[in-house]
Design a protein around this motif. Structure first.
Motif, PDB file in Angstrom:
ATOM      1  N   GLN A  44     -40.510-108.989  21.353  1.00 12.72           N
ATOM      2  CA  GLN A  44     -41.100-108.550  22.625  1.00 12.72           C
ATOM      3  C   GLN A  44     -40.275-107.405  23.226  1.00 12.72           C
ATOM      4  O   GLN A  44     -39.048-107.428  23.200  1.00 12.72           O
ATOM      5  CB  GLN A  44     -41.150-109.722  23.614  1.00 12.72           C
ATOM      6  CG  GLN A  44     -41.841-109.386  24.922  1.00 12.72           C
ATOM      7  CD  GLN A  44     -41.843-110.561  25.887  1.00 12.72           C
ATOM      8  OE1 GLN A  44     -40.986-111.447  25.798  1.00 12.72           O
ATOM      9  NE2 GLN A  44     -42.797-110.583  26.783  1.00 12.72           N
ATOM     10  N   VAL A  45     -40.972-106.412  23.770  1.00 16.28           N
ATOM     11  CA  VAL A  45     -40.313-105.250  24.362  1.00 16.28           C
ATOM     12  C   VAL A  45     -40.129-105.480  25.869  1.00 16.28           C
ATOM     13  O   VAL A  45     -41.049-105.942  26.565  1.00 16.28           O
ATOM     14  CB  VAL A  45     -41.137-103.965  24.129  1.00 16.28           C
ATOM     15  CG1 VAL A  45     -40.455-102.759  24.789  1.00 16.28           C
ATOM     16  CG2 VAL A  45     -41.313-103.719  22.631  1.00 16.28           C
ATOM     17  N   GLY A  46     -38.942-105.163  26.377  1.00 17.41           N
ATOM     18  CA  GLY A  46     -38.642-105.312  27.799  1.00 17.41           C
ATOM     19  C   GLY A  46     -37.790-104.162  28.299  1.00 17.41           C
ATOM     20  O   GLY A  46     -37.414-103.251  27.546  1.00 17.41           O
ATOM     21  N   ALA A  47     -37.461-104.181  29.591  1.00 19.81           N
ATOM     22  CA  ALA A  47     -36.640-103.138  30.210  1.00 19.81           C
ATOM     23  C   ALA A  47     -35.808-103.761  31.318  1.00 19.81           C
ATOM     24  O   ALA A  47     -36.257-104.684  32.010  1.00 19.81           O
ATOM     25  CB  ALA A  47     -37.508-102.010  30.771  1.00 19.81           C
ATOM     26  N   ALA A  48     -34.595-103.246  31.496  1.00 19.38           N
ATOM     27  CA  ALA A  48     -33.697-103.743  32.536  1.00 19.38           C
ATOM     28  C   ALA A  48     -33.975-103.103  33.886  1.00 19.38           C
ATOM     29  O   ALA A  48     -33.504-103.576  34.921  1.00 19.38           O
ATOM     30  CB  ALA A  48     -32.242-103.505  32.139  1.00 19.38           C
ATOM     31  N   GLY A  49     -34.714-101.985  33.910  1.00 24.46           N
ATOM     32  CA  GLY A  49     -35.034-101.322  35.173  1.00 24.46           C
ATOM     33  C   GLY A  49     -33.890-100.541  35.770  1.00 24.46           C
ATOM     34  O   GLY A  49     -33.852-100.325  36.984  1.00 24.46           O
ATOM     35  N   GLN A  50     -32.931-100.106  34.929  1.00 27.13           N
ATOM     36  CA  GLN A  50     -31.765 -99.384  35.431  1.00 27.13           C
ATOM     37  C   GLN A  50     -31.658 -97.967  34.891  1.00 27.13           C
ATOM     38  O   GLN A  50     -31.023 -97.112  35.503  1.00 27.13           O
ATOM     39  CB  GLN A  50     -30.490-100.151  35.077  1.00 27.13           C
ATOM     40  CG  GLN A  50     -30.428-101.532  35.713  1.00 27.13           C
ATOM     41  CD  GLN A  50     -29.203-102.310  35.285  1.00 27.13           C
ATOM     42  OE1 GLN A  50     -28.518-101.946  34.323  1.00 27.13           O
ATOM     43  NE2 GLN A  50     -28.914-103.389  35.996  1.00 27.13           N
ATOM     44  N   ASP A  51     -32.269 -97.711  33.719  1.00 27.71           N
ATOM     45  CA  ASP A  51     -32.165 -96.392  33.108  1.00 27.71           C
ATOM     46  C   ASP A  51     -33.384 -96.177  32.213  1.00 27.71           C
ATOM     47  O   ASP A  51     -34.390 -96.876  32.333  1.00 27.71           O
ATOM     48  CB  ASP A  51     -30.850 -96.255  32.325  1.00 27.71           C
ATOM     49  CG  ASP A  51     -30.597 -97.445  31.405  1.00 27.71           C
ATOM     50  OD1 ASP A  51     -31.581 -98.036  30.903  1.00 27.71           O
ATOM     51  OD2 ASP A  51     -29.430 -97.805  31.185  1.00 27.71           O
ATOM     52  N   MET A  52     -33.280 -95.226  31.284  1.00 23.01           N
ATOM     53  CA  MET A  52     -34.400 -94.891  30.407  1.00 23.01           C
ATOM     54  C   MET A  52     -34.352 -95.663  29.091  1.00 23.01           C
ATOM     55  O   MET A  52     -34.823 -95.179  28.060  1.00 23.01           O
ATOM     56  CB  MET A  52     -34.408 -93.381  30.138  1.00 23.01           C
ATOM     57  CG  MET A  52     -34.620 -92.525  31.373  1.00 23.01           C
ATOM     58  SD  MET A  52     -36.189 -92.862  32.207  1.00 23.01           S
ATOM     59  CE  MET A  52     -37.349 -92.256  30.973  1.00 23.01           C
ATOM     60  N   ARG A  53     -33.833 -96.870  29.116  1.00 19.12           N
ATOM     61  CA  ARG A  53     -33.756 -97.686  27.905  1.00 19.12           C
ATOM     62  C   ARG A  53     -34.757 -98.839  27.960  1.00 19.12           C
ATOM     63  O   ARG A  53     -35.005 -99.407  29.020  1.00 19.12           O
ATOM     64  CB  ARG A  53     -32.353 -98.250  27.725  1.00 19.12           C
ATOM     65  CG  ARG A  53     -31.305 -97.213  27.342  1.00 19.12           C
ATOM     66  CD  ARG A  53     -29.955 -97.840  27.162  1.00 19.12           C
ATOM     67  NE  ARG A  53     -29.414 -98.351  28.421  1.00 19.12           N
ATOM     68  CZ  ARG A  53     -28.227 -98.937  28.542  1.00 19.12           C
ATOM     69  NH1 ARG A  53     -27.460 -99.108  27.471  1.00 19.12           N
ATOM     70  NH2 ARG A  53     -27.806 -99.354  29.717  1.00 19.12           N
ATOM     71  N   THR A  54     -35.281 -99.165  26.772  1.00 19.96           N
ATOM     72  CA  THR A  54     -36.019-100.410  26.577  1.00 19.96           C
ATOM     73  C   THR A  54     -35.279-101.212  25.522  1.00 19.96           C
ATOM     74  O   THR A  54     -34.342-100.711  24.870  1.00 19.96           O
ATOM     75  CB  THR A  54     -37.467-100.156  26.132  1.00 19.96           C
ATOM     76  OG1 THR A  54     -37.457 -99.361  24.932  1.00 19.96           O
ATOM     77  CG2 THR A  54     -38.253 -99.435  27.219  1.00 19.96           C
ATOM     78  N   PHE A  55     -35.689-102.468  25.340  1.00 17.27           N
ATOM     79  CA  PHE A  55     -35.046-103.289  24.312  1.00 17.27           C
ATOM     80  C   PHE A  55     -36.113-104.127  23.610  1.00 17.27           C
ATOM     81  O   PHE A  55     -37.185-104.400  24.164  1.00 17.27           O
ATOM     82  CB  PHE A  55     -33.962-104.184  24.905  1.00 17.27           C
ATOM     83  CG  PHE A  55     -34.441-105.118  25.972  1.00 17.27           C
ATOM     84  CD1 PHE A  55     -35.060-106.334  25.668  1.00 17.27           C
ATOM     85  CD2 PHE A  55     -34.280-104.789  27.308  1.00 17.27           C
ATOM     86  CE1 PHE A  55     -35.505-107.184  26.661  1.00 17.27           C
ATOM     87  CE2 PHE A  55     -34.733-105.637  28.309  1.00 17.27           C
ATOM     88  CZ  PHE A  55     -35.337-106.837  27.992  1.00 17.27           C
ATOM     89  N   ILE A  56     -35.788-104.524  22.369  1.00 17.38           N
ATOM     90  CA  ILE A  56     -36.657-105.396  21.574  1.00 17.38           C
ATOM     91  C   ILE A  56     -35.909-106.700  21.339  1.00 17.38           C
ATOM     92  O   ILE A  56     -34.772-106.698  20.839  1.00 17.38           O
ATOM     93  CB  ILE A  56     -37.022-104.757  20.219  1.00 17.38           C
ATOM     94  CG1 ILE A  56     -37.629-103.366  20.415  1.00 17.38           C
ATOM     95  CG2 ILE A  56     -37.997-105.653  19.456  1.00 17.38           C
ATOM     96  CD1 ILE A  56     -37.901-102.642  19.102  1.00 17.38           C
TER      97      ILE A  56
END
Length: 356
Positions: A44-56
């Motif tokens: 599942q793809v998500g984001a921390a909401g702090q920068d231009m990064r996503t994570f899997i």
């Protein structure tokens, strides 16, 4: 070309060699492409909401007979910075690349093109490259970080990803995905409408409040001006009406205050003057007393019947000669030079001496 597999080799006689793609092709016959469901957050793809990064998140995928996995910790991916004016749509994909220079299965970000109407990047699927899309990521214009609401999950969409369920047939989850997506879109649209209506309501209320406040201030100022005018007119009318009750009360008060002030001023001024004169006259060394004494002595020569100079000379003589007293005999002044012995001094006077 006839090809059969898999059989053991006989050294030196019948060598059997099989490629990785032949091995993958074997599994392609009964395992379809997609992700393994796992616990539901598989890849599942998500984001921390702090920068231009996503994570899997951790999980497994199957692409054309090749296995992909993230098994320790989430994998971070970087998205290019947003355009200042236009938004774009990126895609997070798992890519199988069988070209000789690569030969891998990895995760990538497919960067979209900024536009007023941004389009979703297309997936590549040919004889060497095969991509599964895990999610779409909306990169908003001018925004420097990615939040979870900007991510659209595509794992259940069989057209771009899907789920591996069993050996012979993959469950078509496209309809399920589409229904879910339609529901999300409907809820989002409804929420947007409600939000816009709420903003419009706040705007109207703000305008109404401003108008009501301005109207209230205008009314208050009007009432205050009317009150001031009414009060001024009333006072003016009362003060200019000699027979009016208010005027008579005010005049009686003023006359009483004036009378009290006059009485106080008369008595107080007289008291202050007398106290000042008394103080000056009882101060032997004071300037006022000295000047008054000199003045009084000067006028005695004019006002006294016996000149001061004559009396002073007599006083000095009697002190020197031991004179005991003075008397008038026949209009002449006599001095007692010894007991019973009187001596005439000076010239005859018309009357008695009138002061010191």
């Amino acid at each position: 070309m006839e090809r059969y597999m898999f059989f053991d080799s006989v050294d030196g006689e019948d060598e059997r060699y099989y490629t990785a793609d032949e091995f993958a092709d074997y599994f392609r016959r009964f395992i379809r492409n997609g992700i393994f469901n796992g616990s539901g957050d598989n890849l599942q793809v998500g984001a921390a909401g702090q920068d231009m990064r996503t994570f899997i998140k951790q999980g497994y995928a199957w692409l054309e007979g090749y296995l992909y996995k993230i098994d320790i910790e989430p994998l971070e991916l970087y998205h290019p910075m947003a355009h200042a004016e236009y938004s774009r749509i990126d895609r997070v994909v798992i890519r199988l690349d069988k070209t000789l220079e690569n030969r891998y299965v990895k995760a990538f970000v497919l960067t979209g093109i900024p536009s007023e109407n941004p389009q979703i990047p297309s997936l590549t699927r040919d004889e060497n490259i095969y991509e599964l899309s895990l999610a779409q990521v909306e990169v908003l214009a001018g925004k420097s970080f990615i939040e979870s609401y900007q991510i659209t999950d595509e794992r259940l969409n069989s057209a771009v990803c899907g789920i591996v369920t069993h050996l012979f047939e993959q469950v078509d989850t496209t309809e399920l995905f589409n229904e879910w997506q339609l529901y999300l879109d409907a809820r989002k649209s409804h929420g947007d409408m409600e939000f816009e209506a709420w903003l419009a309501y706040l705007t109207d209320k703000k305008q109404d409040a401003s108008m009501e406040h301005a109207s209230f201030l205008a009314l208050l100022n009007s009432k205050f001006s009317a009150f001031q005018q009414t009060w001024s007119n009333w006072v003016s009318d009362k003060l200019t009406t000699p027979s009016g009750e208010f005027y008579m009360q005010w005049k009686n008060w003023f006359d009483r205050i004036q009378q009290d002030w006059d009485i106080w001023f008369d008595h107080e001024a007289q008291r202050v003057w007398q106290a000042w004169v008394s103080d000056k006259l009882t101060a032997p060394k004071g300037e006022f007393y000295t000047e008054w004494k000199n003045w009084f002595e000067d006028i005695q020569d004019v006002t006294n019947l016996v000149p001061r100079s004559q009396f002073k000379a007599h006083r000095d003589k009697t002190i020197k000669e031991g004179v005991h007293g003075l008397r008038l005999v026949g209009g002449s002044l006599e001095a007692e030079v010894s007991e019973g012995n009187w001596h005439r001094i000076g010239q005859s006077v018309i009357n008695t001496w009138g002061g010191m």
